[in-house]
Design an enzyme around this catalytic site. Structure first.
Site, short mmCIF file in Angstrom:
data_model
loop_
_atom_site.label_atom_id
_atom_site.label_comp_id
_atom_site.label_asym_id
_atom_site.label_seq_id
_atom_site.Cartn_x
_atom_site.Cartn_y
_atom_site.Cartn_z
N LYS A 14 0.83 -1.21 0.00
CA LYS A 14 0.00 0.00 0.00
C LYS A 14 0.86 1.27 0.00
CE LYS A 14 -2.33 -0.94 3.84
NZ LYS A 14 -1.69 -2.20 4.29
N ARG A 89 -9.95 -0.45 8.65
CA ARG A 89 -9.43 -1.81 8.82
C ARG A 89 -10.49 -2.73 9.41
NH1 ARG A 89 -3.76 -0.05 9.29
NH2 ARG A 89 -2.35 -1.81 9.41
N ARG A 128 11.76 -5.41 5.86
CA ARG A 128 11.47 -3.97 5.74
C ARG A 128 12.25 -3.16 6.77
NH1 ARG A 128 5.26 -2.02 5.47
NH2 ARG A 128 5.12 -2.44 7.70
N ARG A 162 10.83 -1.25 12.30
CA ARG A 162 9.64 -0.97 13.10
C ARG A 162 9.46 -2.06 14.15
NH1 ARG A 162 4.68 0.28 9.08
NH2 ARG A 162 3.60 -0.81 10.76
N ARG A 173 -0.01 -9.53 14.17
CA ARG A 173 -0.51 -8.43 13.34
C ARG A 173 -1.23 -8.96 12.11
NH1 ARG A 173 3.87 -5.03 10.94
NH2 ARG A 173 2.63 -3.51 9.81
P1 AMP Z 1 0.42 0.34 9.49
O1 AMP Z 1 1.59 1.23 9.33
O2 AMP Z 1 -0.71 0.71 8.60
O3 AMP Z 1 0.76 -1.11 9.40
O4 AMP Z 1 -0.13 0.58 10.99
C1 AMP Z 1 0.68 0.32 12.10
C2 AMP Z 1 -0.19 0.07 13.32
O5 AMP Z 1 -0.97 1.25 13.61
C3 AMP Z 1 -1.21 -1.04 13.18
O6 AMP Z 1 -0.66 -2.34 13.43
C4 AMP Z 1 -2.25 -0.65 14.22
O7 AMP Z 1 -1.80 -0.94 15.53
C5 AMP Z 1 -2.26 0.88 14.07
N1 AMP Z 1 -3.28 1.29 13.07
C6 AMP Z 1 -3.05 1.85 11.85
N2 AMP Z 1 -4.20 2.05 11.20
C7 AMP Z 1 -5.18 1.60 12.01
C8 AMP Z 1 -6.59 1.50 11.90
N3 AMP Z 1 -7.25 1.90 10.79
N4 AMP Z 1 -7.28 0.99 12.95
C9 AMP Z 1 -6.66 0.57 14.06
N5 AMP Z 1 -5.34 0.61 14.22
C10 AMP Z 1 -4.59 1.11 13.21
#
Ligand code: AMP
Length: 218
Positions: A14, A89, A128, A162, A173
């Site tokens: 993404k 999500r 990553r 990360r 996750r």
């Molecule tokens: P990402 O970078 O999109 O993988 O997001 C990293 C972390 O942020 C995720 O594993 C969640 O803990 C939190 N997060 C990001 N977007 C959301 C969302 N739409 N709803 C809930 N938690 C989120």
């Protein structure tokens, strides 16, 4: 006007697709993950609340996330359209987003889901790494910085992995996100907004497929 949601599990591509979409279509990129990481770095109230969920690979509560998105979508730079990356999500978030887009009069025009096999996701996430300064994403196998140890975007020399890309967190996750993913796709399929794209292809081919969808909407 293009108001797009990019769906896909962590590691589906993404972020990479968003960069290419922003370059071509000049949309505002809204990544809830990036917003949370920034809030954590600045130790804001939302950041401190989110950290306990994020570090374990769990989702931040729907209401907290939706509020953050509504504030961001209310800002004036969204006039040209937006890409939502990492939100919604859950179907609860998708329903909250319906309210937000109605209140702000910014209807969704498209939902694209990038589909990738689980083993590919695990391989990509564990390879990553990120720029410490600007958050640009790299990959030990497929996307090293052009100049060794130097961020392509900001020139910084410091990188990190990360916390939630570490193997012990990745598994949870993916499980958490997989459970939510198909109901979410069904939600947008029923609305006639969904296009599925094969995320195993090269980034170039993935972007060609995305462009084929978005070019029709301009
Ligand atoms: P990402 O970078 O999109 O993988 O997001 C990293 C972390 O942020 C995720 O594993 C969640 O803990 C939190 N997060 C990001 N977007 C959301 C969302 N739409 N709803 C809930 N938690 C989120």
């Amino acid at each position: 006007m293009i108001n797009l949601i990019l769906l896909g599990l962590p590691g589906a591509g993404k972020g990479t697709a968003s960069e290419q979409i922003v370059d071509k279509y000049h949309l505002t990129h809204i990544s809830t993950g990036d917003m949370f990481r920034e809030a954590m770095a600045n130790k804001t109230k939302v950041g401190l609340e989110a950290k306990s969920y994020i570090d374990k690979g769990n989702l931040v509560p729907d209401e907290v996330t939706a509020k953050l998105v509504e504030e961001r979508l209310s800002q004036p730079d969204i006039k040209e359209g937006f890409i939502l990356d990492g939100f919604p999500r859950t179907t609860v978030q998708a329903e909250l987003l319906e309210g937000i887009t109605q209140r702000l009069n910014k209807p969704l025009t498209s939902v694209i889901s990038l589909e990738v096999k689980e083993q590919t996701l695990i391989d990509r996430l564990s390879a990553r790494f990120m720029c410490k300064k600007c958050g640009a994403t790299y990959n030990k196998i497929s996307k090293m910085p052009k100049v060794a140890n130097t961020c392509d975007r900001c020139g910084s020399h410091e990188f990190y992995q990360r916390e939630d890309d570490k193997p012990e967190v990745v598994k949870n996750r993916l499980e958490v996100n997989e459970k939510m993913n198909s109901p979410l796709k069904d939600f947008y399929e029923k609305k006639g907004l969904l296009t599925v794209i094969n995320g195993e292809q090269t980034p170039k081919k993935v972007f060609e497929d995305i462009s084929a969808v978005l070019d029709k909407q301009q």
